[in-house]
Scaffold this motif. Structure first.
Motif, PDB file in Angstrom:
ATOM      1  N   LEU A  28       0.704  -1.135  -0.013  1.00 37.42           N
ATOM      2  CA  LEU A  28       0.007   0.154  -0.060  1.00 37.42           C
ATOM      3  C   LEU A  28       0.894   1.353  -0.153  1.00 37.42           C
ATOM      4  N   PRO A  29       1.942   1.410   0.682  1.00 33.84           N
ATOM      5  CA  PRO A  29       2.740   2.481   0.894  1.00 33.84           C
ATOM      6  C   PRO A  29       2.970   2.873  -0.768  1.00 33.84           C
ATOM      7  N   GLY A 187       0.309   1.508  11.394  1.00 39.19           N
ATOM      8  CA  GLY A 187      -0.547   0.731  12.525  1.00 39.19           C
ATOM      9  C   GLY A 187      -2.150   0.968  11.795  1.00 39.19           C
ATOM     10  N   HIS A 188      -2.371   1.295  10.628  1.00 39.47           N
ATOM     11  CA  HIS A 188      -3.751   1.627   9.944  1.00 39.47           C
ATOM     12  C   HIS A 188      -4.214   0.366   9.473  1.00 39.47           C
ATOM     13  N   LEU A 208     -11.589   0.421   8.776  1.00 40.91           N
ATOM     14  CA  LEU A 208     -10.483   0.661   7.590  1.00 40.91           C
ATOM     15  C   LEU A 208     -10.000   2.081   7.752  1.00 40.91           C
ATOM     16  N   SER A 209      -8.442   1.889   7.291  1.00 46.74           N
ATOM     17  CA  SER A 209      -7.914   3.213   7.282  1.00 46.74           C
ATOM     18  C   SER A 209      -7.664   4.134   8.533  1.00 46.74           C
ATOM     19  N   ARG A 210      -8.159   3.358   9.570  1.00 48.39           N
ATOM     20  CA  ARG A 210      -7.898   3.874  11.169  1.00 48.39           C
ATOM     21  C   ARG A 210      -7.039   3.217  11.893  1.00 48.39           C
ATOM     22  N   PRO A 211      -6.544   3.616  12.906  1.00 48.13           N
ATOM     23  CA  PRO A 211      -5.390   2.957  13.736  1.00 48.13           C
ATOM     24  C   PRO A 211      -6.438   1.798  14.420  1.00 48.13           C
ATOM     25  N   LEU A 212      -5.331   0.877  14.409  1.00 45.75           N
ATOM     26  CA  LEU A 212      -5.878  -0.604  15.030  1.00 45.75           C
ATOM     27  C   LEU A 212      -6.516  -0.377  16.313  1.00 45.75           C
TER      28      LEU A 212
END
Length: 484
Positions: A28-29, A187-188, A208-212
């Motif tokens: 993803l990066p 950590g997302h 999704l797309s938020r911190p664990l």
């Protein structure tokens, strides 16, 4: 929309992407950086990449005006998706002419034109790349060609397994009983399966797309974590294969296991404490009789034998309680039958210890109707309630046993004039191993099992039991059973 593509900027940015890959970055990066490079070079308002699995797709990378679409699911039966997965690999489309929900939302935000290209490996579609534009100007053939080229680059990343795919909500992942998440280097969350949503109460869109939302243990390690609502999770993590920096996290609800472990530890602690006292006394008096028999008077010998007998009875009752608790004792599957409650109470009183029988005051009406339940278990109920009343009241204080009719129920009450019970303790007193006091200086013996067993026995007979403070001091324990 610019008249020409900024090829120098595109090449320079693409060089940065290649350098990221060469230095070990992946997944993803890299994909997100590729979109960030392409968006201004193509003059697009936003870029997005949707990954597809057997059951549909999901937007896994997005920039600019469409960043809000990140994590959006794309159902396999969506008419836009059906159209996209067939026909030409790259095409231009009017967003406001599409029928899907996501297309309608895009059009509502002012995005009217789109260039889209499938990312394919050997004819198999792994995803689609989208460049979106405002206004009515038609994207150029050059823009269409660049989008197709970039989609081929993304497909190469999939073929190279460079940290992709990431959303993977196919049937296998969806069927997992354990919660499963994939997180990036920040950590997302990039993947959140249905079990994860069920365990944590967070939907895919919320995660999704938020911190664990749970702790991330070091790779290869396990961590037990308590949630704010009191539940426990067991969490493991590990690195995903390949050069990427994605981590896979699995977790399951272990609340019941934690409770069992706690009960087992408490069981060992309580039983060791409660067994030690009668055993020590029995051994002490037995040793005295053995070592000093000739020097003891007959009175002393009788007293020692009496104490040994009393303590042995206490020990036997405690062992019975422990075995009953471990076996979850009760009437089991035996059907309830009518029985004479008054006669059953008189019979149960006879089996109580003599020192307890002397304190009992029975107030049973002659016309007491039959109760519906399990007669043999009434002896256990009365023994536990009477013993409890005797333990928490003075040695010469009376214990009243009464019964009455209340509608379709028959009520049995055991009342004492002891220390009473706090209102906040009337429910906790029925918990297994619960004690009103704790520590080595408890003034009252017991394993905290008697009332627990009473409640289990009574509730299995469709009745219920309760405690309440008695007016003037003391406690009333009441058992209600259906009338026969």
């Amino acid at each position: 929309m610019p008249e020409r593509i900024d090829f120098p900027a595109l090449i320079a940015g693409h060089t940065v992407v290649i350098e990221m890959i060469n230095s070990g970055d992946a997944g993803l990066p890299v994909l997100t950086q590729l979109l960030r490079v392409a968006q201004p070079a193509l003059g697009a308002a936003g870029m997005a990449f949707a990954e597809f699995g057997p059951t549909g797709g999901r937007v896994i990378a997005a920039t600019g005006a469409v960043e809000w679409t990140l994590g959006r699911p794309l159902p396999a039966d969506d008419p836009d998706i059906v159209c996209l997965l067939s026909g030409p690999r790259v095409r231009r489309a009017r967003v406001d002419h599409l029928d899907g929900k996501l297309a309608a939302a895009l059009a509502g935000s002012g995005l009217r034109r789109m260039v889209v290209s499938r990312a394919e490996i050997g004819g198999h579609t792994v995803g689609s790349l989208h460049a979106l534009y405002p206004g009515d100007d038609e994207p150029s053939a050059e823009q269409q060609g660049v989008v197709a080229y970039l989609a081929a680059c993304v497909a190469h990343m999939y073929g190279d397994q460079s940290g992709l795919p990431v959303h993977g909500d196919g049937p296998v992942v969806a069927a997992l009983a354990d919660g499963l998440a994939v997180v990036d280097r920040d950590g997302h969350v990039r993947l959140w399966n249905p079990a994860a949503a069920e365990v944590t109460g967070r939907t895919v869109e919320q995660a999704l797309s938020r911190p664990l939302p749970i702790p991330l243990p070091p790779s290869g390690q396990v961590r037990d974590h308590r949630l704010p609502d009191g539940r426990w999770l067991r969490i493991t993590s590990g690195e995903l294969p390949g050069p990427g920096s994605l981590r896979v996290v699995t977790f399951r609800d272990i609340t019941d296991q934690q409770r069992r472990d706690h009960d087992q530890e408490l069981f060992v602690a309580v039983t060791s404490h409660e067994l030690r006292t009668p055993v020590t006394v029995i051994k002490g008096y037995a040793d005295t009789l053995t070592d000093h028999w000739e020097s003891l008077t007959d009175t002393d010998r009788r007293q020692a034998a009496r104490v040994i007998g009393q303590r042995a009875n206490e020990l036997a009752r405690l062992v019975d309680r422990l075995l009953s608790s471990a076996a979850e004792a009760g009437p089991g599957n035996e059907p309830p039958t009518p029985f004479d409650l008054g006669e059953a109470l008189h019979s149960a009183v006879v089996d109580l210890p003599a020192e307890l029988r002397r304190r009992l005051v029975l107030r049973l009406p002659a016309d007491l109707p039959k109760a519906l339940g399990h007669r043999p278990s009434l002896a256990t109920v009365l023994t536990e309630l009477a013993t409890n009343a005797g333990k928490y009241s003075a040695l010469d204080a009376p214990i009243e046993i009464s019964a009455a009719v209340d509608g379709q129920l028959v009520a049995l009450r055991v009342s004492d004039r002891g220390i009473g019970i706090r209102p906040e303790h009337v429910e906790r007193a029925f918990d297994r191993f619960w004690q009103g006091e704790s520590g080595d200086r408890r003034g009252y013996p017991g394993a905290g099992l008697g009332l627990y067993l009473v409640r289990r026995i009574v509730e299995q007979q469709n009745g219920w039991v309760s405690l309440r403070p008695r007016s003037g001091g003391g406690t009333v324990a009441e058992v209600r059973l259906p009338r026969g």
